[in-house]
Design a protein around this motif. Structure first.
Motif, short mmCIF file in Angstrom:
data_model
loop_
_atom_site.label_atom_id
_atom_site.label_comp_id
_atom_site.label_asym_id
_atom_site.label_seq_id
_atom_site.Cartn_x
_atom_site.Cartn_y
_atom_site.Cartn_z
N TYR A 84 0.83 -1.21 0.00
CA TYR A 84 0.00 0.00 0.00
C TYR A 84 0.86 1.26 0.00
CZ TYR A 84 -3.67 3.27 1.28
OH TYR A 84 -4.54 4.32 1.28
N ILE A 85 1.90 1.26 0.83
CA ILE A 85 2.80 2.42 0.89
C ILE A 85 3.53 2.59 -0.44
CG2 ILE A 85 4.88 3.36 1.98
CD1 ILE A 85 3.88 2.10 4.62
N LEU A 86 3.97 1.51 -1.05
CA LEU A 86 4.62 1.60 -2.37
C LEU A 86 3.67 2.17 -3.42
CD1 LEU A 86 6.84 -1.57 -2.86
CD2 LEU A 86 7.56 0.80 -2.67
N GLN A 87 2.39 1.80 -3.35
CA GLN A 87 1.42 2.36 -4.28
C GLN A 87 1.25 3.86 -4.07
OE1 GLN A 87 -2.23 0.01 -4.85
NE2 GLN A 87 -1.14 -1.71 -3.94
N LEU A 88 1.26 4.30 -2.82
CA LEU A 88 1.20 5.74 -2.54
C LEU A 88 2.44 6.46 -3.05
CD1 LEU A 88 -0.23 5.87 1.10
CD2 LEU A 88 -1.36 6.62 -1.00
N ILE A 89 3.58 5.85 -2.83
CA ILE A 89 4.84 6.45 -3.30
C ILE A 89 4.83 6.56 -4.82
CG2 ILE A 89 7.31 5.98 -3.56
CD1 ILE A 89 7.24 4.86 -0.68
N GLY A 90 4.46 5.50 -5.50
CA GLY A 90 4.48 5.48 -6.96
C GLY A 90 3.37 6.29 -7.60
N GLY A 91 2.25 6.43 -6.93
CA GLY A 91 1.12 7.13 -7.53
C GLY A 91 0.97 8.57 -7.11
N CYS A 92 1.67 8.96 -6.05
CA CYS A 92 1.44 10.29 -5.51
C CYS A 92 2.73 11.04 -5.17
CB CYS A 92 0.60 10.14 -4.24
SG CYS A 92 -0.59 11.43 -3.99
N LEU A 93 3.50 10.49 -4.27
CA LEU A 93 4.64 11.23 -3.72
C LEU A 93 5.82 11.32 -4.68
CD1 LEU A 93 4.61 9.83 -0.08
CD2 LEU A 93 3.55 11.93 -0.96
N PHE A 94 6.17 10.22 -5.32
CA PHE A 94 7.30 10.18 -6.23
C PHE A 94 6.85 9.57 -7.56
CE2 PHE A 94 8.97 9.87 -1.93
CZ PHE A 94 9.90 10.90 -1.92
N ALA A 95 5.79 10.11 -8.10
CA ALA A 95 5.18 9.55 -9.30
C ALA A 95 6.03 9.81 -10.54
CB ALA A 95 3.79 10.16 -9.50
N ASP A 96 5.97 8.84 -11.46
CA ASP A 96 6.56 9.10 -12.78
C ASP A 96 5.44 9.62 -13.68
OD1 ASP A 96 5.09 6.81 -13.33
OD2 ASP A 96 6.66 5.82 -14.46
N LYS A 97 5.76 9.98 -14.88
CA LYS A 97 4.77 10.61 -15.77
C LYS A 97 3.57 9.71 -16.04
CE LYS A 97 8.34 13.04 -18.09
NZ LYS A 97 9.10 13.16 -19.30
N SER A 98 3.79 8.42 -16.08
CA SER A 98 2.72 7.50 -16.42
C SER A 98 1.90 7.05 -15.21
CB SER A 98 3.30 6.25 -17.10
OG SER A 98 4.06 5.50 -16.17
N ASN A 99 2.42 7.24 -14.01
CA ASN A 99 1.80 6.73 -12.78
C ASN A 99 1.65 5.21 -12.82
OD1 ASN A 99 1.60 8.94 -11.18
ND2 ASN A 99 -0.60 9.19 -11.39
N MET A 105 13.74 1.40 -5.01
CA MET A 105 14.72 1.82 -4.02
C MET A 105 14.04 2.15 -2.68
SD MET A 105 15.81 5.61 -5.20
CE MET A 105 14.65 6.93 -5.40
N PHE A 106 12.71 2.37 -2.71
CA PHE A 106 11.99 2.68 -1.49
C PHE A 106 11.63 1.44 -0.68
CE2 PHE A 106 10.95 6.17 -4.42
CZ PHE A 106 11.47 7.23 -3.69
N LEU A 107 11.55 0.29 -1.32
CA LEU A 107 11.10 -0.92 -0.63
C LEU A 107 12.00 -1.33 0.53
CD1 LEU A 107 9.03 -3.13 -0.37
CD2 LEU A 107 10.21 -4.40 -2.17
N PRO A 108 13.33 -1.36 0.39
CA PRO A 108 14.15 -1.73 1.55
C PRO A 108 13.99 -0.77 2.74
CG PRO A 108 15.46 -1.84 -0.46
CD PRO A 108 14.15 -1.21 -0.82
N LEU A 109 13.59 0.46 2.48
CA LEU A 109 13.37 1.41 3.58
C LEU A 109 12.12 1.05 4.39
CD1 LEU A 109 14.10 4.73 1.64
CD2 LEU A 109 15.68 3.40 3.07
#
Length: 164
Positions: A84-99, A105-109
């Motif tokens: 869930y957190i990875l989805q938030l990171i990828g879709g909102c906080l650190f999104a790429d153009k395509s979402n 690199m965030f997963l080990p954290l």
């Protein structure tokens, strides 16, 4: 407004996103076996084109991490939370153009939640935004879409006349 009157600050990010402003820097390495990390922390094996370089398809997270219920053990719940957190990171906080992708690199954290809560996520979000705005302001750039959520939130909050 005159030049320099409007910029996004760390306080703006804190107010808009409510993430921790103080804490450890968000850093890590990209020189790891992400398939192994996904198997260990998410409980699933990556196959085929689900991973491209260091990025994972968000769709894979939606497909492969089952919902939790009252009968799940602690590890299953933690895997679901990481997803869930990875989805938030990828879709909102650190999104790429395509979402469509999240950088792994965030997963080990997210391995230890007690440590993960000590990171200064807001400063990382602001640094990411400035980096993307800098790239978008270069000659030949056609769009700035990666970190636009913070710009949109600030515009709605500080410039209410721009949108209803």
């Amino acid at each position: 407004m005159h030049c320099g009157a409007c910029t996004i600050t760390l306080q703006d990010v804190q107010v808009q996103l409510g993430l921790p402003i103080e804490g450890m820097l968000v850093t890590g390495t990209t020189d790891i076996d992400y398939a192994d990390v996904c198997e260990r922390l998410l409980g699933r094996t990556l196959v085929g084109d689900d991973i491209i370089g260091c990025k994972l398809k968000v769709e894979w997270l939606e497909r492969n991490v089952p919902a939790i219920d009252d009968d799940n053990d602690e590890e299953s719940v933690q895997r679901y939370i990481r997803s869930y957190i990875l989805q938030l990171i990828g879709g909102c906080l650190f999104a790429d153009k395509s979402n469509r992708f999240v950088h792994l690199m965030f997963l080990p954290l997210l391995e230890d939640f007690q440590i993960a809560r000590q990171y200064s996520c807001e400063s990382a979000c602001l640094a990411y935004l400035y980096r993307k705005l800098c790239r978008g302001s270069r000659a030949g750039a056609y769009e700035v879409a990666d970190a636009s959520i913070l710009v949109q939130l600030l515009a709605c909050d500080r410039l209410p006349f721009t949108a209803p």
